[in-house]
Design a protein around this motif. Structure first.
Motif, PDB file in Angstrom:
ATOM      1  N   GLY A 221       0.805  -1.220   0.000  1.00  0.00           N
ATOM      2  CA  GLY A 221       0.000   0.000   0.000  1.00  0.00           C
ATOM      3  C   GLY A 221       0.834   1.265   0.000  1.00  0.00           C
ATOM      4  N   ASN A 222       2.002   1.219  -0.621  1.00  0.00           N
ATOM      5  CA  ASN A 222       2.909   2.366  -0.624  1.00  0.00           C
ATOM      6  C   ASN A 222       2.865   3.138  -1.937  1.00  0.00           C
ATOM      7  OD1 ASN A 222       5.250   0.304   1.141  1.00  0.00           O
ATOM      8  ND2 ASN A 222       3.764   1.716   2.013  1.00  0.00           N
ATOM      9  N   ILE A 223       1.719   3.181  -2.568  1.00  0.00           N
ATOM     10  CA  ILE A 223       1.504   3.995  -3.767  1.00  0.00           C
ATOM     11  C   ILE A 223       0.238   4.812  -3.567  1.00  0.00           C
ATOM     12  CG2 ILE A 223       2.669   2.376  -5.311  1.00  0.00           C
ATOM     13  CD1 ILE A 223      -0.083   1.422  -6.207  1.00  0.00           C
ATOM     14  N   ASP A 224       0.138   5.901  -4.298  1.00  0.00           N
ATOM     15  CA  ASP A 224      -1.038   6.768  -4.226  1.00  0.00           C
ATOM     16  C   ASP A 224      -2.082   6.259  -5.218  1.00  0.00           C
ATOM     17  OD1 ASP A 224      -2.901   8.725  -4.000  1.00  0.00           O
ATOM     18  OD2 ASP A 224      -1.627  10.358  -4.737  1.00  0.00           O
ATOM     19  N   PRO A 225      -3.241   5.764  -4.734  1.00  0.00           N
ATOM     20  CA  PRO A 225      -4.252   5.227  -5.667  1.00  0.00           C
ATOM     21  C   PRO A 225      -4.850   6.277  -6.585  1.00  0.00           C
ATOM     22  CG  PRO A 225      -5.112   5.338  -3.419  1.00  0.00           C
ATOM     23  CD  PRO A 225      -3.654   5.654  -3.332  1.00  0.00           C
TER      24      PRO A 225
END
Length: 267
Positions: A221-225
């Motif tokens: 979850g280390n990206i900007d959706p």
């Protein structure tokens, strides 16, 4: 079936031998874990303030890349160990024992996965201290760590082949460093690839290291959706691409390394 069982049991024995060696020479494990910690602290506190990453903090962007670099460099321990065993004559001793020819390779690659597990645990704890978080739940996090270890296992078989071909630890270190170091840096491991020159950006997009790093970021979850998806197909489907690379590497280098080992022990 008997041959498979024999290779597995003999491989476990060799893996225990390699892990016991670490217990007797703890410096190996200490420096293996200190190096990624140093990278995390260096990039997070020294270079992190100068690097911007839209949508997510640089530290969260960074830690999966450090994971990837560490497990890939950890895979080189297999080739280095094989080169050292040949140079010291340990392989000749194994040849005199009633054991499966592939057991030495199975044991070496398995024990190096165990070392990578320890390194990942230490790095994850360090990452949590500096601000990294796993935001997609426990199941996705487990999948992310599993992808890292599977890729490291595949790299171990590749490095085993190289170690058996080169057979000199000093030359092996120099040769693998010259290949792996640029492979891990011409990728999305430490910086976004959007601002790279066109040629380097294309290489980075199709670099298997980039696919693994992107897969880890997705699972942790280390990206900007809200950001648009990457342009390159491997980064749009990073988990599938990583699994594909793992299968391809194992399919090529498992038989190659076993064949090269048989040649080495027959000399």
């Amino acid at each position: 079936m008997n041959a498979v069982v024999m290779a597995a049991t003999d491989g476990i024995t060799i893996a225990k031998r390699n892990l016991i060696r670490i217990k007797r020479v703890p410096d190996l494990l200490v420096f293996t874990t200190l190096s990624p910690i140093m990278f995390i602290l260096l990039f997070a506190y020294v270079m992190g303030s100068a690097i911007s990453n839209p949508g997510v903090s640089y530290r969260e962007f960074l830690i999966p890349g450090i994971f990837v670099q560490t497990v890939i460099f950890g895979g080189t321990w297999t080739g280095l160990g094989m080169a050292e065993d040949i140079q010291k004559g340990i392989i000749d001793r194994f040849r005199s024992l009633p054991m499966a020819p592939s057991a030495v390779l199975v044991g070496r690659t398995t024990s190096d996965v165990a070392i990578n597990v320890i390194s990942l645990v230490v790095m994850a704890l360090t990452g949590l201290v500096v601000g990294w978080r796993m935001r997609e739940g426990a199941l996705d996090a487990i999948v992310g760590f599993a992808l890292l270890l599977l890729f490291a296992y595949a790299v171990s078989w590749m490095m085993a082949t190289v170690g058996l071909l080169i057979r000199t630890p000093e030359v092996f270190n120099n040769a693998t460093f010259m290949v792996i170091f640029p492979l891990t840096f011409v990728a999305n491991t430490f910086v976004p690839i959007d601002n790279m020159p066109t040629v380097l950006k294309t290489i980075a997009e199709w670099n298997p290291v980039s696919a693994l790093t992107q897969a880890a970021r997705v699972k942790f979850g280390n990206i900007d959706p809200s950001m648009p998806p990457p342009d390159a197909w491997p980064l749009q489907h990073p988990v599938f691409t990583t699994l594909m690379w793992i299968v391809v590497i194992l399919a090529i280098f498992v038989p190659l390394s076993i064949r090269q080992y048989q040649k080495a022990v027959s000399r």
